[in-house]
Scaffold this active site. Structure first.
Site, mmCIF file in Angstrom:
data_model
loop_
_atom_site.group_PDB
_atom_site.id
_atom_site.type_symbol
_atom_site.label_atom_id
_atom_site.label_comp_id
_atom_site.label_asym_id
_atom_site.label_seq_id
_atom_site.Cartn_x
_atom_site.Cartn_y
_atom_site.Cartn_z
ATOM 1 N N ASP A 158 0.878 -1.169 0.000
ATOM 2 C CA ASP A 158 0.000 0.000 0.000
ATOM 3 C C ASP A 158 0.917 1.221 0.000
ATOM 4 O O ASP A 158 1.505 1.570 1.018
ATOM 5 C CB ASP A 158 -0.901 -0.015 1.238
ATOM 6 C CG ASP A 158 -1.817 1.191 1.297
ATOM 7 O OD1 ASP A 158 -2.458 1.507 0.274
ATOM 8 O OD2 ASP A 158 -1.897 1.824 2.373
ATOM 9 N N GLU A 207 -1.714 -1.408 -5.432
ATOM 10 C CA GLU A 207 -2.926 -0.728 -5.857
ATOM 11 C C GLU A 207 -2.597 0.148 -7.061
ATOM 12 O O GLU A 207 -1.537 0.763 -7.118
ATOM 13 C CB GLU A 207 -3.440 0.130 -4.697
ATOM 14 C CG GLU A 207 -4.828 0.646 -4.884
ATOM 15 C CD GLU A 207 -5.351 1.341 -3.631
ATOM 16 O OE1 GLU A 207 -5.693 2.525 -3.732
ATOM 17 O OE2 GLU A 207 -5.405 0.691 -2.570
ATOM 18 N N ASP A 211 -2.568 1.028 6.928
ATOM 19 C CA ASP A 211 -1.668 0.845 5.786
ATOM 20 C C ASP A 211 -1.266 -0.622 5.637
ATOM 21 O O ASP A 211 -1.288 -1.170 4.535
ATOM 22 C CB ASP A 211 -0.426 1.734 5.942
ATOM 23 C CG ASP A 211 -0.792 3.201 6.093
ATOM 24 O OD1 ASP A 211 -1.329 3.768 5.124
ATOM 25 O OD2 ASP A 211 -0.562 3.766 7.172
#
Length: 166
Positions: free
Chosen positions: A7, A67, A140
């Site tokens: 992340d 992501e 996170d």
């Protein structure tokens, strides 16, 4: 399969490593790489790179997932995020890992079953899917674990579809 989820963020980059067969997941490690906000972007990227490289060496994942870049109203923030993604993608490529990139919608749908899920819903599902006693405290690290779980479930689904077509 062992998968590293990342992340990306310039202040906090979450990571999570799981072992999974596509259905059952087991936590290997999770954490957050924190950088000094007073440091230059270059110094922060170097710190993220060094620590992610250590995670890859220590946990030996076979694949990694991040992501995708999402649209941000703050262009400066989006550019900084893209720099961190670039570092992560370079390290993944250098390590020869299989790469998966997923939208926030795909990740939440894969883990929670609803693409507009809230952070706390993702946190509860990650806890449940990993059969943990307590939720992962860091959002996170939790998000990174969700990215890793999305990768293995998406991969398992693709393999299943390919075997049906064959």
């Amino acid at each position: 399969m062992r998968v590293l989820g990342i992340d990306c963020g310039t202040e906090r980059t979450g990571y999570g490593v799981i072992d999974s067969d596509g259905h059952a997941h087991r936590l290997i490690s999770a954490g957050v790489i924190r950088t000094d906000t007073k440091s230059s972007l270059a110094a922060r990227l170097r710190e993220i790179s060094c620590q992610l490289r250590s995670v890859i060496a220590r946990d030996a994942p076979q694949a990694a997932a991040v992501e995708e870049v999402f649209y941000s109203t703050n262009v400066k923030t989006a550019l900084k995020l893209a720099h961190v993604r670039g570092v992560a993608l370079l390290l993944i490529s250098e390590a020869g890992l299989e790469l998966g990139e997923y939208s926030p919608l795909e990740i939440k749908t894969s883990v929670v079953g609803y693409g507009r899920a809230e952070k706390h819903q993702v946190q509860l599902m990650v806890k449940s899917l990993l059969q943990l006693d307590e939720p992962i405290e860091s959002e996170d690290a939790c998000d990174a674990l969700a990215v890793a779980m999305c990768h293995v479930t998406s991969r398992a689904m693709r393999q299943k579809l390919e075997s049906v077509r064959a």
